[in-house]
Structure formats: structure tokens, C-alpha cells
Design a protein around this motif. Structure first.
Motif, PDB file in Angstrom:
ATOM      1  N   ASP A 194       0.824  -1.209   0.000  1.00 25.50           N
ATOM      2  CA  ASP A 194       0.000   0.000   0.000  1.00 25.50           C
ATOM      3  C   ASP A 194       0.860   1.261   0.000  1.00 25.50           C
ATOM      4  O   ASP A 194       0.541   2.250  -0.673  1.00 25.50           O
ATOM      5  N   SER A 198       0.717   4.144  -3.010  1.00 25.84           N
ATOM      6  CA  SER A 198      -0.025   5.376  -2.725  1.00 25.84           C
ATOM      7  C   SER A 198       0.789   6.384  -1.923  1.00 25.84           C
ATOM      8  O   SER A 198       1.248   6.076  -0.817  1.00 25.84           O
ATOM      9  N   ASN A 200      -0.591   8.966  -0.689  1.00 22.66           N
ATOM     10  CA  ASN A 200      -1.479   9.312   0.405  1.00 22.66           C
ATOM     11  C   ASN A 200      -1.298   8.341   1.568  1.00 22.66           C
ATOM     12  O   ASN A 200      -1.328   8.741   2.733  1.00 22.66           O
ATOM     13  N   PRO A 232      -8.625  11.572   4.542  1.00 24.57           N
ATOM     14  CA  PRO A 232      -8.405  11.631   3.090  1.00 24.57           C
ATOM     15  C   PRO A 232      -9.716  11.573   2.308  1.00 24.57           C
ATOM     16  O   PRO A 232     -10.751  11.149   2.828  1.00 24.57           O
ATOM     17  N   GLU A 235     -11.675   8.498  -2.382  1.00 22.83           N
ATOM     18  CA  GLU A 235     -10.924   7.677  -3.335  1.00 22.83           C
ATOM     19  C   GLU A 235      -9.640   7.103  -2.737  1.00 22.83           C
ATOM     20  O   GLU A 235      -9.083   6.126  -3.255  1.00 22.83           O
ATOM     21  N   TYR A 236      -9.144   7.705  -1.635  1.00 30.23           N
ATOM     22  CA  TYR A 236      -7.913   7.230  -1.008  1.00 30.23           C
ATOM     23  C   TYR A 236      -8.166   6.313   0.194  1.00 30.23           C
ATOM     24  O   TYR A 236      -7.214   5.819   0.794  1.00 30.23           O
ATOM     25  N   SER A 242      -4.565   4.666   5.067  1.00 20.95           N
ATOM     26  CA  SER A 242      -5.317   5.916   4.907  1.00 20.95           C
ATOM     27  C   SER A 242      -6.594   5.895   5.738  1.00 20.95           C
ATOM     28  O   SER A 242      -6.966   6.889   6.359  1.00 20.95           O
TER      29      SER A 242
END
Length: 384
Positions: A194, A198, A200, A232, A235-236, A242
């Protein structure tokens, strides 16, 4: 959400299959080892050897847990991280202003945990692979060393048996933690994947480490910077790292006694954070339950939230002071059972004294007092 459940089930299936394969192999080779080691002896001697194998099996497993968490510690420190806490089972070494303290703490779904933090975010380009995979790497290193040592100790049946079991557990630990899998908590491999995918997730992981570091310094969530708790965009929220910031944001609203914020953010996370792991999902539901109890106190809403999974989580987290706090409020405000509430209060005091962070105990005491005040206020109003 369905895809996430499939991944979760797949991870659980792989874990169970590997565990059963290891147990089966241990049982097969253990029986064979006993027969070849003591071919012409009675049942008593073979039983003693069997008990010895069980003992070294447990010892090998326990040592590999220490080695795994030690790997996170070693490789984390090597790549610029600083120490926050180190836990094996319920024994926790935590860094405080006046040195390293020994406390008691446990987390459902984990056999241990090494928490470090890094000061330089560096636009998300901080090192994270060795810290996260250091545990599995350390398991493999020690398993290889055990395998080499075994080659020179095959004449000693007791030492050689221990070394084989030790190496087998080390390899199993490495696989179970390095191969990306989801479960009650995501494993190291899944977290690493992850983080690689990402930016984020890397930001949220950094923020979680900073929050943990501040807690060890006895800073309450309500007194930390707002920037550490920004949820967040939807979408995150498809990964656990997250999504966990959302769970932390709910906990912060609780510490601020902003119960409307707890309910609002809690429901948002439950509805939108596909990556939220089961234990965090249950923890968020318990926070909403408390907020509902001390505000509207709707039986329908509380019943809907207090589902089978939440009850199961509460049962395995019976030493968690946040869980005890909600159960205390539930006993008073939902069940109107002062005796049961007193039992939870006694339980709270028992585990609060062992809890590693005074700031969290202080926060929970405030919430206990608030629930009691609400109960007294309601009873007074009914008496009038």
C-alpha cells in the motif's frame, strides 16, 4: 466492499492453510523423530520426548516473535527511525521523558508490535520498506543460521530438533508477514504494498507514527495539530493506512467530547473507508455507541451498531480501557444497571494502572465521568 471482503477471506484462508500445514508437518516429523530417536523404548520415555517437543515448539515460536519485532526495531533504527515502543505479547517497553518504562498492553490480532517514528517526511520519500519488512527479513536470517548450525549438531537429537523447529517457524513467520495479506490487521507485506502504491498512504503512515510518538510523550489527541487528523478523500480510503487516519480522527473528536463529530465522522468512515480493517471498524462503532448513549440514547441506533462483530471485538479486548469505558456507559445509560457498571469501573481501574500512556487514561476518566453525570442527570429529571 465485496472485493475487500474477498481479499480478507483469501488472506485468512492462506493464513489458516499455512498454519495447518506447519502443524501437520510438525506432527508428522515429530512422530517420526520420536520413533527413530527411541526405537526400543516404552511409552513413558516416548511421552517425555513428546512433551519436550511441545515445549521447544512453544519456545521456537516465542523466540521467532521476538526476532520478528526485533527486526522491525533493528532495520527501522538503521534507516533513521526513532524508538517509541516495543511490545511482545502484553509486555511493552515504552519511551517516556524519564527513560524506558515497562508497561502492560495488548492488541487483538497481534502477538507483538514495534512502533517507531521518523521526523523527516521528505515529501513522502522517507524509507519505509526495510522498517516494514525488517521483521520477516530477520526471521529468515535467523532461520538460515539455525539451518547451518543444524548441519553441525545432528548428533545431538535435542538441539537438532529445536533448530529444525526454530527454522521452520521462522520461515513460516516470514511468509505469513511478507506475502501481502489482509486480516484482523493487515500484515507487513500488505502495508508495504500500500505504501509503494499510494503517496497518500505514505502521508497517513507518517502521521500515524507521529501520533504514536506524541502519545508516548503524553500529549492528548485533542491537543495535537489538526493537520494530523485530516481524513483523506473517499478515493484514497481503499487502504488500511489511509482509513486508519479516519479512525484516529473519530477518537480525537471523542477526546474533545465533540460527540456530534464522533457520530458524523464515524458514520462517514464506516460508509466510505473500504480499507478499514475489522478491529478499527469495531472500535469506531464502539465510539459511536458511546456518543449515542450520552446524547440521544436511541435504543434502535445502539442496537444496530452493537452487532455480533462488535460484541466479539469487545470480548477479546476486555482489557482495553476504551472498550471498558463504552461498556460502562452502556451498563448505566442503556441497561440502567449500576451494579454492572460498577464492575466495569473496577475493571477499568485494574487496567488503567498498567496502561502505558497516562494521557489516554486521563481522557478515558473524563469520559467515564461524563457518562456518570449524564446518568445522574437523567435520573434526577425522571425523579422530578
Amino acid at each position: 466492499m465485496k472485493n475487500e471482503k474477498k481479499k480478507l477471506h483469501l488472506g485468512q484462508i492462506i493464513t489458516v492453510v499455512l498454519f495447518l500445514a506447519l502443524c501437520g508437518a510438525a506432527g508428522f516429523f515429530g512422530a517420526r523423530y520420536i520413533d527413530t530417536s527411541l526405537p526400543n523404548t516404552g511409552i513413558a520415555q516416548k511421552s517425555m520426548l513428546f512433551l519436550f517437543l511441545i515445549l521447544i515448539l512453544y519456545l521456537a515460536c516465542f523466540m521467532q516473535i521476538i526476532i520478528h519485532e526485533g527486526g522491525h526495531l533493528i532495520f527501522g533504527l538503521m534507516t533513521g527511525y526513532e524508538f517509541a515502543s516495543f511490545r511482545i505479547g502484553s509486555i511493552m517497553f515504552v519511551k517516556k521523558k524519564d527513560g524506558i518504562k515497562v508497561k502492560r498492553f495488548s492488541l487483538a490480532g497481534t502477538g507483538g508490535q514495534c512502533l517507531l517514528y521518523i521526523n523527516d517526511y521528505n515529501d513522502g520519500n522517507y524509507p519505509y520498506i526495510l522498517y516494514n519488512l525488517g521483521g520477516s527479513l530477520n526471521n529468515l536470517i535467523w532461520s538460515v543460521l539455525a539451518g547451518i548450525l543444524y548441519l553441525f549438531t545432528r548428533g545431538n537429537r535435542y538441539l537438532s530438533a529445536f533448530l529444525i523447529l526454530f527454522a521452520a517457524f521462522g520461515i513460516a513467520f516470514a511468509i505469513l508477514n511478507a506475502v501481502p495479506m489482509s486480516g484482523a490487521v493487515n500484515n507487513d507485506g500488505k502495508n508495504t504494498l500500500d505504501l509503494m502504491r499510494s503517496s497518500n498512504a505514505r502521508r497517513c503512515f507518517y502521521e500515524m507514527m507521529k501520533i504514536n510518538a506524541l502519545i508516548t510523550k503524553e500529549v492528548r489527541l485533542k491537543d495535537m495539530d489538526d493537520e494530523l487528523f485530516v481524513i483523506p478523500e473517499k478515493e484514497y480510503l481503499n487502504n488500511a493506512l489511509s482509513a486508519s487516519i479516519g479512525a484516529n480522527a473519530v477518537s480525537r473528536e471523542m477526546d474533545k467530547m465533540n460527540f456530534a463529530g464522533v457520530i458524523e465522522k464515524g458514520h462517514y468512515i464506516l460508509q466510505n473507508a473500504e480499507g478499514l480493517i475489522p478491529i478499527y471498524k469495531s472500535a469506531v462503532k464502539l465510539e459511536i455507541i458511546y456518543a449515542e448513549l450520552v446524547t440521544e440514547n436511541s435504543q434502535e441506533k445502539v442496537d444496530e451498531l452493537f452487532d455480533k462483530e462488535v460484541k466479539k471485538f469487545a470480548a477479546v479486548s476486555k482489557k482495553n480501557i476504551s472498550v471498558i469505558r463504552t461498556q460502562y456507559a452502556y451498563s448505566l445509560l442503556y441497561e440502567n444497571d449500576q451494579n454492572k457498571a460498577q464492575q466495569y469501573l473496577t475493571l477499568f481501574e485494574k487496567y488503567a494502572g498498567k496502561h502505558p500512556h497516562k494521557c489516554e487514561v486521563e481522557s478515558e476518566r473524563d469520559l467515564l465521568s461524563y457518562a456518570k453525570a449524564r446518568y445522574d442527570s437523567q435520573n434526577s429529571a425522571m425523579g422530578e
